[in-house]
Design an enzyme around this catalytic site. Structure first.
Site, mmCIF file in Angstrom:
data_model
loop_
_atom_site.group_PDB
_atom_site.id
_atom_site.type_symbol
_atom_site.label_atom_id
_atom_site.label_comp_id
_atom_site.label_asym_id
_atom_site.label_seq_id
_atom_site.Cartn_x
_atom_site.Cartn_y
_atom_site.Cartn_z
ATOM 1 N N ASP A 1 44.614 -66.808 29.460
ATOM 2 C CA ASP A 1 45.340 -66.100 30.523
ATOM 3 C C ASP A 1 45.973 -67.153 31.410
ATOM 4 O O ASP A 1 45.274 -67.941 32.049
ATOM 5 C CB ASP A 1 44.368 -65.237 31.333
ATOM 6 C CG ASP A 1 45.057 -64.479 32.467
ATOM 7 O OD1 ASP A 1 46.294 -64.564 32.575
ATOM 8 O OD2 ASP A 1 44.344 -63.807 33.238
ATOM 9 N N MET A 2 47.284 -67.177 31.459
ATOM 10 C CA MET A 2 47.930 -68.240 32.228
ATOM 11 C C MET A 2 49.258 -67.781 32.814
ATOM 12 O O MET A 2 49.953 -66.937 32.245
ATOM 13 C CB MET A 2 48.173 -69.467 31.350
ATOM 14 C CG MET A 2 49.155 -69.243 30.227
ATOM 15 S SD MET A 2 49.376 -70.717 29.225
ATOM 16 C CE MET A 2 50.896 -70.294 28.358
ATOM 17 N N ALA A 3 49.568 -68.336 33.969
ATOM 18 C CA ALA A 3 50.889 -68.160 34.547
ATOM 19 C C ALA A 3 51.832 -69.119 33.828
ATOM 20 O O ALA A 3 51.405 -70.124 33.262
ATOM 21 C CB ALA A 3 50.859 -68.478 36.041
ATOM 22 N N LYS B 1 59.356 -75.908 28.799
ATOM 23 C CA LYS B 1 58.495 -75.035 27.999
ATOM 24 C C LYS B 1 58.005 -73.845 28.828
ATOM 25 O O LYS B 1 58.085 -72.690 28.398
ATOM 26 C CB LYS B 1 57.326 -75.831 27.432
ATOM 27 C CG LYS B 1 57.747 -76.924 26.447
ATOM 28 C CD LYS B 1 56.558 -77.692 25.909
ATOM 29 C CE LYS B 1 57.021 -78.791 24.947
ATOM 30 N NZ LYS B 1 55.891 -79.576 24.410
ATOM 31 N N HIS C 1 51.469 -54.684 41.207
ATOM 32 C CA HIS C 1 50.670 -55.864 40.849
ATOM 33 C C HIS C 1 49.369 -55.427 40.175
ATOM 34 O O HIS C 1 48.643 -54.579 40.702
ATOM 35 C CB HIS C 1 50.354 -56.671 42.111
ATOM 36 C CG HIS C 1 49.670 -57.961 41.842
ATOM 37 N ND1 HIS C 1 48.333 -58.138 42.057
ATOM 38 C CD2 HIS C 1 50.149 -59.137 41.362
ATOM 39 C CE1 HIS C 1 48.000 -59.384 41.738
ATOM 40 N NE2 HIS C 1 49.080 -60.005 41.309
ATOM 41 N N GLY D 1 39.263 -69.740 28.093
ATOM 42 C CA GLY D 1 38.473 -68.658 28.672
ATOM 43 C C GLY D 1 37.005 -68.989 28.840
ATOM 44 O O GLY D 1 36.304 -68.337 29.622
#
Length: 336
Positions: free
Chosen positions: A177-179, A227, A119, A309
């Site tokens: 930055d995204m899951a 998506k 991780h 951001g």
């Protein structure tokens, strides 16, 4: 739940102390602490110092290599494979991006696949590395399966985050930055720590039913239905299949089997805008775009339109001055 505010410098030393007590070499502990506090300062507590106890558990039980020997194999003019020897993913991803940056500065683009990692925390840290060198950064990583695919009742992919960083001239970089899930599972953990309910579209229970109790969450949902599901698949292909690592349900679990190496894959890339256009024109156009977005009339309930951001960067400015807020339970762990 009560919270404690602590200066980021002091917090960093506490995290380093815990990690080195868990046998991690100090130079790597410093990097891990820096990445974790980067997340906390930006308000992304799900990837912050609350993870320290988990890393220490893996270190002490043998699931992480406390003093790895990294290997880098260049496979082409602009490509390389970085073997992390099952060390801390934060350090591995940082050094892999450094290699990508080095290639991009010399040859225009650098692409590095990472094997035998773990991780790695908030991807924003690594794409920011590239952006601070006036390069475009990209990073992605797979995670163990917890996200229900669109149309499915059981999980197949992980939260599989992806991040991009774009430099500007006068403004801070644009950082996305995204899951690929609606939220990262760390946010569920953070809500559990705080004893707070969650929105009903974050997760489902073991029967696949939506829940607002973070303690009942078994699986997560992809953002925007098909998506997010599709993009999650792309990330797993790039981080898993492309790197020769495990993918889908075969990825080792983060929680459980603490004595086993996870052997995760990542993919990072750095692109030099100067290879495609005038670098100063690029940076100035980025500033222009940011300025023009700021000038867009805000919708009702919003004070200003921000770029990706930017909310996190504004929180970081406050955190650097006023300190980081931690749940008391996390602070107690770090100070005991």
């Amino acid at each position: 739940m009560s919270e404690v505010k602590i200066a980021h410098e002091e917090l960093k030393e506490l995290v380093i102390k815990k990690l080195t007590e868990g046998s991690l070499v100090e130079r790597h502990a410093e990097v891990v602490a820096e990445v974790l506090i980067h997340a906390d300062l930006r308000g992304v507590s799900s990837h912050g110092v609350l993870r320290t106890e988990h890393y220490v558990k893996r270190l002490t039980e043998g699931g992480l290599n406390p003093e790895p020997s990294f290997k880098v194999k260049e496979t082409g003019p602009c490509s390389a494979v970085f073997d992390g020897d099952n060390g801390m993913g934060h350090v591995i991803a940082k050094e892999a991006m450094e290699k990508a940056i080095e290639m991009a500065e010399e040859k225009g683009i650098g692409m590095v696949s990472v094997i035998n990692s773990s991780h790695c925390g908030a991807l924003s840290y690594f794409v920011q590395q590239a952006a601070e060198s006036k390069l475009i950064g990209m990073a992605m990583t797979h995670t163990d399966n917890i996200v229900v695919p669109f149309g499915g009742a059981k999980p197949y992919f992980g939260t599989n985050p992806i991040a991009y960083g774009f430099p500007a001239k006068k403004h801070k970089p644009v950082i996305l930055d995204m899951a690929t899930s609606n939220v990262a599972f760390g946010k569920i953990l953070h809500s559990r720590e705080q004893g707070k309910e969650i929105p009903s579209d974050w997760g489902v229970d073991s029967e696949g039913q939506p829940t607002t109790d973070p303690n009942n969450v078994s699986y997560l949902l992809p953002f925007a239905g098909p998506k997010g599901y599709g993009l999650g698949m792309v990330v797993d292909i790039m981080s898993g299949i492309l790197t020769g690592s495990a993918f889908g349900p075969s990825i080792a679990k983060m929680y459980g089997d603490y004595d086993k190496k996870r052997q995760l894959g990542h993919f990072v890339c750095a692109i030099n805008p100067a290879m495609f256009t005038d670098i100063q024109a690029f940076l100035q156009s980025m500033d222009q775009m940011i300025d023009e977005i700021h000038e867009v009339e805000p919708a009702k309930g919003f004070k200003r339109v921000l770029v990706p951001g930017e909310p996190e960067q504004l929180k970081e400015e406050i955190g650097l001055k006023e300190g980081v807020s931690l749940p008391k339970s996390i602070h107690d762990y770090l100070t005991n």
